[in-house]
Design a protein around this motif. Structure first.
Motif, PDB file in Angstrom:
ATOM      1  N   MET A  67       0.846  -1.180   0.000  1.00 55.17           N
ATOM      2  CA  MET A  67       0.000   0.000   0.000  1.00 55.17           C
ATOM      3  C   MET A  67       0.888   1.238   0.000  1.00 55.17           C
ATOM      4  N   PRO A  68       0.647   2.210  -0.890  1.00 53.30           N
ATOM      5  CA  PRO A  68       1.488   3.409  -0.941  1.00 53.30           C
ATOM      6  C   PRO A  68       1.294   4.263   0.316  1.00 53.30           C
ATOM      7  N   GLU A  69       2.373   4.928   0.699  1.00 49.62           N
ATOM      8  CA  GLU A  69       2.333   5.777   1.880  1.00 49.62           C
ATOM      9  C   GLU A  69       1.477   7.009   1.600  1.00 49.62           C
ATOM     10  N   ARG A  70       0.592   7.328   2.556  1.00 53.68           N
ATOM     11  CA  ARG A  70      -0.282   8.494   2.386  1.00 53.68           C
ATOM     12  C   ARG A  70       0.477   9.775   2.711  1.00 53.68           C
ATOM     13  N   LYS A  71       0.075  10.857   2.071  1.00 52.68           N
ATOM     14  CA  LYS A  71       0.677  12.156   2.309  1.00 52.68           C
ATOM     15  C   LYS A  71       0.217  12.692   3.663  1.00 52.68           C
ATOM     16  N   ASP A  72       1.039  13.574   4.234  1.00 48.66           N
ATOM     17  CA  ASP A  72       0.742  14.147   5.540  1.00 48.66           C
ATOM     18  C   ASP A  72      -0.626  14.821   5.567  1.00 48.66           C
TER      19      ASP A  72
ATOM     20  N   LYS B 106       0.198  23.819  18.208  1.00 51.86           N
ATOM     21  CA  LYS B 106       1.532  23.292  18.496  1.00 51.86           C
ATOM     22  C   LYS B 106       1.966  22.353  17.374  1.00 51.86           C
ATOM     23  N   ALA B 107       3.275  22.332  17.113  1.00 55.08           N
ATOM     24  CA  ALA B 107       3.817  21.471  16.056  1.00 55.08           C
ATOM     25  C   ALA B 107       4.555  20.287  16.664  1.00 55.08           C
ATOM     26  N   CYS B 108       4.574  19.201  15.946  1.00 57.74           N
ATOM     27  CA  CYS B 108       5.309  18.008  16.352  1.00 57.74           C
ATOM     28  C   CYS B 108       6.808  18.294  16.273  1.00 57.74           C
ATOM     29  N   PRO B 109       7.567  17.986  17.328  1.00 56.82           N
ATOM     30  CA  PRO B 109       9.011  18.230  17.271  1.00 56.82           C
ATOM     31  C   PRO B 109       9.743  17.295  16.311  1.00 56.82           C
ATOM     32  N   THR B 110       9.122  16.197  15.936  1.00 54.62           N
ATOM     33  CA  THR B 110       9.760  15.236  15.046  1.00 54.62           C
ATOM     34  C   THR B 110       9.568  15.574  13.578  1.00 54.62           C
TER      35      THR B 110
ATOM     36  N   GLU C 168      -5.691  16.872  18.793  1.00 56.75           N
ATOM     37  CA  GLU C 168      -6.368  16.337  19.975  1.00 56.75           C
ATOM     38  C   GLU C 168      -7.478  15.449  19.447  1.00 56.75           C
ATOM     39  N   TYR C 169      -7.416  14.174  19.824  1.00 59.19           N
ATOM     40  CA  TYR C 169      -8.388  13.200  19.321  1.00 59.19           C
ATOM     41  C   TYR C 169      -8.641  12.184  20.422  1.00 59.19           C
ATOM     42  N   LYS C 170      -9.894  11.976  20.755  1.00 55.87           N
ATOM     43  CA  LYS C 170     -10.288  11.056  21.820  1.00 55.87           C
ATOM     44  C   LYS C 170      -9.544  11.356  23.122  1.00 55.87           C
ATOM     45  N   LYS C 171      -9.512  12.645  23.478  1.00 52.74           N
ATOM     46  CA  LYS C 171      -8.908  13.134  24.720  1.00 52.74           C
ATOM     47  C   LYS C 171      -7.407  12.891  24.814  1.00 52.74           C
ATOM     48  N   LYS C 172      -6.751  12.657  23.681  1.00 52.50           N
ATOM     49  CA  LYS C 172      -5.302  12.490  23.649  1.00 52.50           C
ATOM     50  C   LYS C 172      -4.717  13.499  22.668  1.00 52.50           C
ATOM     51  N   THR C 173      -3.531  14.009  22.996  1.00 51.68           N
ATOM     52  CA  THR C 173      -2.828  14.926  22.104  1.00 51.68           C
ATOM     53  C   THR C 173      -1.626  14.198  21.530  1.00 51.68           C
ATOM     54  N   PHE C 174      -1.528  14.166  20.185  1.00 52.50           N
ATOM     55  CA  PHE C 174      -0.434  13.467  19.525  1.00 52.50           C
ATOM     56  C   PHE C 174      -0.310  13.910  18.080  1.00 52.50           C
ATOM     57  N   CYS C 175       0.768  13.493  17.455  1.00 53.27           N
ATOM     58  CA  CYS C 175       0.978  13.770  16.037  1.00 53.27           C
ATOM     59  C   CYS C 175       0.373  12.618  15.236  1.00 53.27           C
ATOM     60  N   VAL C 176      -0.660  12.917  14.474  1.00 56.42           N
ATOM     61  CA  VAL C 176      -1.335  11.877  13.709  1.00 56.42           C
ATOM     62  C   VAL C 176      -0.455  11.352  12.578  1.00 56.42           C
ATOM     63  N   VAL C 177       0.413  12.206  12.055  1.00 64.72           N
ATOM     64  CA  VAL C 177       1.303  11.798  10.965  1.00 64.72           C
ATOM     65  C   VAL C 177       2.339  10.806  11.487  1.00 64.72           C
ATOM     66  N   CYS C 178       3.004  11.144  12.584  1.00 65.37           N
ATOM     67  CA  CYS C 178       4.001  10.229  13.153  1.00 65.37           C
ATOM     68  C   CYS C 178       3.345   8.935  13.639  1.00 65.37           C
TER      69      CYS C 178
ATOM     70  N   GLU D 268       0.833   7.403  12.345  1.00 67.24           N
ATOM     71  CA  GLU D 268       0.583   6.518  11.206  1.00 67.24           C
ATOM     72  C   GLU D 268       1.884   5.996  10.598  1.00 67.24           C
ATOM     73  N   LYS D 269       2.907   6.835  10.568  1.00 67.11           N
ATOM     74  CA  LYS D 269       4.154   6.456   9.914  1.00 67.11           C
ATOM     75  C   LYS D 269       5.144   5.790  10.862  1.00 67.11           C
ATOM     76  N   LYS D 270       4.800   5.646  12.129  1.00 68.89           N
ATOM     77  CA  LYS D 270       5.716   5.093  13.118  1.00 68.89           C
ATOM     78  C   LYS D 270       6.296   3.741  12.718  1.00 68.89           C
ATOM     79  N   PRO D 271       5.494   2.783  12.241  1.00 73.59           N
ATOM     80  CA  PRO D 271       6.099   1.506  11.838  1.00 73.59           C
ATOM     81  C   PRO D 271       7.172   1.672  10.765  1.00 73.59           C
TER      82      PRO D 271
END
Length: 131
Positions: free
Chosen positions: A1-6, A23-27, A34-44, A46-49
Motif C-alpha cells: 500500500m502506498p504511503e499516504r501524504k501528511d 503546536k507542532a510536532c518536534p519530530t 487532539e483526538y479522543k482526549k489524547k494529544t499526539f501527532c497523527v502523521v508520526c 501513522e508512519k511510526k512503523p
C-alpha cells in the motif's frame, strides 16, 4: 500500500472530529491533534512503523577542521547562560527537524526552503555561542 501524504492523514482526523492544535510536532513539524482526549501527532502515529524499521543515520562527529555547520550540530556550549542554553537547544532541535523534513520531502522547492532555514538557524546558533 502506498504511503499516504501528511495532509491526507490530517484531513482524515479532521473528518473524524479531531482538533488541530497550534503546536507542532518536534519530530516532523506537522500540527499536533487532539483526538479522543489524547494529544499526539497523527502523521508520526501513522508512519511510526515505517520510521522504526528505517536504519538510523551514522552519528556525526566533527572533524578537527570542521565547518561552522558541523560545529553548530555539536552539544550545547558549557559557558552559556541558562536562557542561552535553552535557546541553543531549541535551535538545535529545530535544525534537526528541518533536516528530517529535507530528507523526507520530495519537492525540490520545499527542500531548498528548508535548507535555507537550516543555514539561517545554524548561523544564529553560532552567533549565540559566540556571546
Amino acid at each position: 500500500m502506498p504511503e499516504r501524504k501528511d495532509d491526507e492523514i490530517m484531513a482524515e482526523y479532521l473528518l473524524k472530529g479531531g482538533k488541530m492544535l497550534e503546536k507542532a510536532c518536534p519530530t516532523c513539524g506537522c500540527p499536533l491533534f487532539e483526538y479522543k482526549k489524547k494529544t499526539f501527532c497523527v502523521v508520526c502515529a501513522e508512519k511510526k512503523p515505517v520510521l522504526e524499521t528505517a536504519p538510523l543515520p551514522p552519528a556525526i562527529t566533527p572533524a578537527k577542521n570542521a565547518s561552522p555547520v558541523a560545529e553548530a550540530a555539536s552539544p550545547v556550549h558549557p559557558s552559556l547562560t541558562p536562557e542561552a542554553e535553552m535557546l541553543s537547544r531549541e535551535l538545535s532541535g529545530t535544525i534537526a527537524v528541518l533536516c528530517q523534513r529535507i530528507k523526507n520531502d520530495g519537492d525540490p522547492d520545499n527542500c531548498l526552503a528548508f535548507m535555507d532555514a537550516v543555514k539561517i538557524g545554524t548561523e544564529a546558533l553560532l552567533n549565540l555561542r559566540q556571546l
